[in-house]
Design a protein around this motif. Structure first.
Motif, PDB file in Angstrom:
ATOM      1  N   HIS A   1      -5.369  15.143 -36.775  1.00 38.35           N
ATOM      2  CA  HIS A   1      -4.500  15.772 -37.775  1.00 38.35           C
ATOM      3  C   HIS A   1      -5.344  16.674 -38.666  1.00 38.35           C
ATOM      4  CE1 HIS A   1      -1.418  16.449 -40.765  1.00 38.35           C
ATOM      5  NE2 HIS A   1      -2.199  15.957 -41.712  1.00 38.35           N
ATOM      6  N   TYR A   2      -4.923  17.928 -38.809  1.00 39.75           N
ATOM      7  CA  TYR A   2      -5.603  18.906 -39.651  1.00 39.75           C
ATOM      8  C   TYR A   2      -4.986  18.858 -41.041  1.00 39.75           C
ATOM      9  CZ  TYR A   2      -7.247  23.501 -41.267  1.00 39.75           C
ATOM     10  OH  TYR A   2      -7.815  24.532 -41.982  1.00 39.75           O
ATOM     11  N   ILE A   3      -5.802  18.544 -42.062  1.00 36.59           N
ATOM     12  CA  ILE A   3      -5.280  18.463 -43.425  1.00 36.59           C
ATOM     13  C   ILE A   3      -5.320  19.821 -44.117  1.00 36.59           C
ATOM     14  CG2 ILE A   3      -5.585  17.463 -45.716  1.00 36.59           C
ATOM     15  CD1 ILE A   3      -6.601  14.945 -44.475  1.00 36.59           C
ATOM     16  N   CYS A   4      -6.515  20.433 -44.187  1.00 35.93           N
ATOM     17  CA  CYS A   4      -6.645  21.686 -44.928  1.00 35.93           C
ATOM     18  C   CYS A   4      -8.013  22.300 -44.654  1.00 35.93           C
ATOM     19  CB  CYS A   4      -6.470  21.453 -46.435  1.00 35.93           C
ATOM     20  SG  CYS A   4      -7.811  20.495 -47.188  1.00 35.93           S
ATOM     21  N   PRO A   5      -8.192  23.561 -45.028  1.00 35.96           N
ATOM     22  CA  PRO A   5      -9.520  24.178 -44.916  1.00 35.96           C
ATOM     23  C   PRO A   5     -10.384  23.829 -46.118  1.00 35.96           C
ATOM     24  CG  PRO A   5      -7.963  25.784 -45.739  1.00 35.96           C
ATOM     25  CD  PRO A   5      -7.169  24.530 -45.475  1.00 35.96           C
ATOM     26  N   MET A   6     -11.692  23.936 -45.950  1.00 32.84           N
ATOM     27  CA  MET A   6     -12.634  23.894 -47.066  1.00 32.84           C
ATOM     28  C   MET A   6     -13.461  25.168 -46.964  1.00 32.84           C
ATOM     29  SD  MET A   6     -15.413  23.564 -48.890  1.00 32.84           S
ATOM     30  CE  MET A   6     -16.678  23.467 -47.621  1.00 32.84           C
ATOM     31  N   PHE A   7     -13.210  26.116 -47.859  1.00 32.97           N
ATOM     32  CA  PHE A   7     -13.885  27.405 -47.794  1.00 32.97           C
ATOM     33  C   PHE A   7     -15.257  27.330 -48.447  1.00 32.97           C
ATOM     34  CE2 PHE A   7      -9.338  28.589 -47.654  1.00 32.97           C
ATOM     35  CZ  PHE A   7      -9.340  29.202 -46.413  1.00 32.97           C
ATOM     36  N   GLY A   8     -16.223  27.957 -47.786  1.00 31.96           N
ATOM     37  CA  GLY A   8     -17.587  27.918 -48.269  1.00 31.96           C
ATOM     38  C   GLY A   8     -17.895  29.013 -49.270  1.00 31.96           C
TER      39      GLY A   8
ATOM     40  N   ASP B   1     -14.589  25.217 -43.245  1.00 38.14           N
ATOM     41  CA  ASP B   1     -14.611  23.918 -42.586  1.00 38.14           C
ATOM     42  C   ASP B   1     -13.183  23.417 -42.422  1.00 38.14           C
ATOM     43  OD1 ASP B   1     -17.374  23.902 -42.600  1.00 38.14           O
ATOM     44  OD2 ASP B   1     -17.530  22.712 -44.429  1.00 38.14           O
ATOM     45  N   GLY B   2     -13.009  22.397 -41.595  1.00 37.32           N
ATOM     46  CA  GLY B   2     -11.714  21.750 -41.458  1.00 37.32           C
ATOM     47  C   GLY B   2     -11.790  20.316 -41.943  1.00 37.32           C
ATOM     48  N   MET B   3     -10.826  19.892 -42.745  1.00 37.65           N
ATOM     49  CA  MET B   3     -10.726  18.503 -43.180  1.00 37.65           C
ATOM     50  C   MET B   3      -9.791  17.800 -42.200  1.00 37.65           C
ATOM     51  SD  MET B   3     -12.777  18.907 -45.592  1.00 37.65           S
ATOM     52  CE  MET B   3     -12.795  17.161 -45.964  1.00 37.65           C
TER      53      MET B   3
ATOM     54  N   VAL C   1      -4.116  10.768 -49.681  1.00 40.86           N
ATOM     55  CA  VAL C   1      -5.247  11.312 -48.932  1.00 40.86           C
ATOM     56  C   VAL C   1      -5.199  12.833 -48.916  1.00 40.86           C
ATOM     57  CG1 VAL C   1      -6.289  11.483 -46.635  1.00 40.86           C
ATOM     58  CG2 VAL C   1      -5.561   9.254 -47.505  1.00 40.86           C
ATOM     59  N   GLU C   2      -4.013  13.392 -48.706  1.00 36.25           N
ATOM     60  CA  GLU C   2      -3.874  14.840 -48.654  1.00 36.25           C
ATOM     61  C   GLU C   2      -4.255  15.492 -49.980  1.00 36.25           C
ATOM     62  OE1 GLU C   2      -0.414  18.258 -47.961  1.00 36.25           O
ATOM     63  OE2 GLU C   2       0.035  16.147 -47.585  1.00 36.25           O
ATOM     64  N   LEU C   3      -3.723  14.957 -51.090  1.00 38.36           N
ATOM     65  CA  LEU C   3      -4.009  15.538 -52.402  1.00 38.36           C
ATOM     66  C   LEU C   3      -5.477  15.387 -52.775  1.00 38.36           C
ATOM     67  CD1 LEU C   3      -0.882  14.369 -54.439  1.00 38.36           C
ATOM     68  CD2 LEU C   3      -1.401  16.685 -53.669  1.00 38.36           C
TER      69      LEU C   3
ATOM     70  N   GLU D   1      -8.249  18.448 -53.274  1.00 36.54           N
ATOM     71  CA  GLU D   1      -9.028  18.560 -54.502  1.00 36.54           C
ATOM     72  C   GLU D   1     -10.520  18.615 -54.199  1.00 36.54           C
ATOM     73  OE1 GLU D   1     -10.189  18.389 -58.650  1.00 36.54           O
ATOM     74  OE2 GLU D   1      -8.570  19.226 -57.458  1.00 36.54           O
ATOM     75  N   MET D   2     -10.975  17.759 -53.305  1.00 38.59           N
ATOM     76  CA  MET D   2     -12.385  17.766 -52.931  1.00 38.59           C
ATOM     77  C   MET D   2     -12.782  19.099 -52.304  1.00 38.59           C
ATOM     78  SD  MET D   2     -14.835  17.430 -50.351  1.00 38.59           S
ATOM     79  CE  MET D   2     -14.029  16.715 -48.927  1.00 38.59           C
ATOM     80  N   ALA D   3     -11.923  19.654 -51.439  1.00 43.68           N
ATOM     81  CA  ALA D   3     -12.203  20.938 -50.813  1.00 43.68           C
ATOM     82  C   ALA D   3     -12.323  22.038 -51.864  1.00 43.68           C
ATOM     83  CB  ALA D   3     -11.106  21.281 -49.809  1.00 43.68           C
ATOM     84  N   ALA D   4     -11.444  22.018 -52.858  1.00 43.22           N
ATOM     85  CA  ALA D   4     -11.510  23.020 -53.928  1.00 43.22           C
ATOM     86  C   ALA D   4     -12.792  22.863 -54.736  1.00 43.22           C
ATOM     87  CB  ALA D   4     -10.290  22.889 -54.836  1.00 43.22           C
TER      88      ALA D   4
END
Length: 339
Positions: free
Chosen positions: A145-152, A243-245, A263-265, A269-272
């Motif tokens: 399952h793909y949650i969200c991106p994490m942009f570098g 990256d992919g979470m 988990v999604e929220l 937040e961690m990705a941001a």
């Protein structure tokens, strides 16, 4: 770094039932869901990933616990997707360019050269034009399952000698990934791939004249500023990667709906926070005076964009899904006046 209080409204009612599905291990006494998460980073992001586990534990009323592992501790970084698919990991922060042979969108997800030029374009690609939906479809085929991106952060060039144009690079040996190499080689710029742990030695011994790996902060973490100080802003990609979470699909589907939301929220937040950290640290590294900074002329940037079209087309030919994703990228480039 001040953390936003974003989980206060998340519901924590109910108890997660123990599940025998692959990837979810529950305590019979407390019905606590225990997940293992691996990233491909090392100790430098401990301060970002630790709060993710704290947020999930607190918002779930201690019904869920996440244990973090650094890069390579449970699985080789380039095998994270396979480990997720098999249920050896429940969650991970992965990099699509590690598995383009397994996931058709891998290189596109990670970031093709000249695909976006700022965070607004990247967000529009994912959430406005629909790349997120294509990625969820592709990862679901892998049992993930793909949650969200994490942009570098930035993705620029570090060299031992100053650079004023692409012409200056023709006599240099540059470390680059495959998609970047495919662009630079059109300008007769020799490239070679080397893992991060070999970049210092390569620059120090002269087997490398320059590297394209990340931003100023990344180069300082590897101590590359000790052997090379000329930093050239290439405009290849900003943010420099995505990256992919990711979560094992059976582990995800076994969660109660409220835990899925938590988990999604927490993950978003961690990705941001990591994107913010990447950029602020990169800016600080450039401002401390250790690097000599220059940019490519605009004509060279446009030439790189034109050269990147062959890379985009090669990716588009891999699948119908890839073709849709590349057309989304072209839509953004046209709108920004790059095509």
């Amino acid at each position: 770094m001040q953390r936003r209080k974003f989980l206060t409204g998340a519901t924590t009612a109910g108890v997660v039932a123990a599940s025998s599905a692959v990837g979810v291990r529950a305590s019979a006494a407390q019905d606590t869901v225990r997940w293992r998460m691996q990233r491909y980073y090392g100790t430098e992001t401990d301060h970002i990933h630790a709060p993710l586990a704290d947020d999930i534990r607190a918002a779930s009323g201690e019904r869920m616990e996440l244990t973090h592992f650094r890069g390579g501790e449970l699985a080789p970084n380039d095998q994270i997707l396979e480990s997720l698919s098999m249920g050896m990991l429940e969650m991970a922060q992965g990099f699509g360019a590690y598995w383009p042979g397994r996931l058709d969108l891998g290189n596109i997800e990670a970031g093709l050269p000249m695909a976006w030029s700022n965070i607004s374009e990247a967000y529009h690609l994912w959430y406005g034009l629909g790349l997120e939906e294509l990625l969820r479809e592709a990862y679901a085929e892998q049992g993930v399952h793909y949650i969200c991106p994490m942009f570098g952060g930035p993705y620029d060039l570090l060299t031992k000698e100053p650079i004023s144009s692409l012409e200056d690079l023709k006599g240099m040996r540059i470390r680059a990934t495959s998609t970047i190499s495919a662009v630079l080689e059109q300008f007769d710029i020799p490239t070679v791939y080397a893992p991060p742990e070999e970049l210092y030695l390569g620059l120090n011994t002269g087997s490398l004249d320059g590297v394209i790996y990340g931003g100023a902060h990344d180069y300082k973490l590897l101590k590359l500023d000790e052997v090379a100080i000329h930093y050239t802003e290439l405009s290849l990609l900003q943010p420099g990667y995505a990256d992919g979470m990711l979560v094992n699909m059976r582990a995800w589907e076994s969660l109660a709906p409220d835990l899925q939301k938590i988990v999604e929220l927490a993950t978003k937040e961690m990705a941001a926070q990591q994107h913010y950290w990447n950029n602020t640290e990169a800016q600080a590294a450039l401002q401390d005076g250790g690097f000599q900074v220059q940019s490519l002329p605009q004509d060279d940037v446009m030439a790189l964009t034109e050269a990147a079209q062959q890379v985009w087309e090669d990716e588009a030919e891999k699948s119908e899904r890839n073709a849709k994703a590349v057309e989304m990228i072209r839509t953004i480039a046209r709108g920004a006046g790059r095509l």
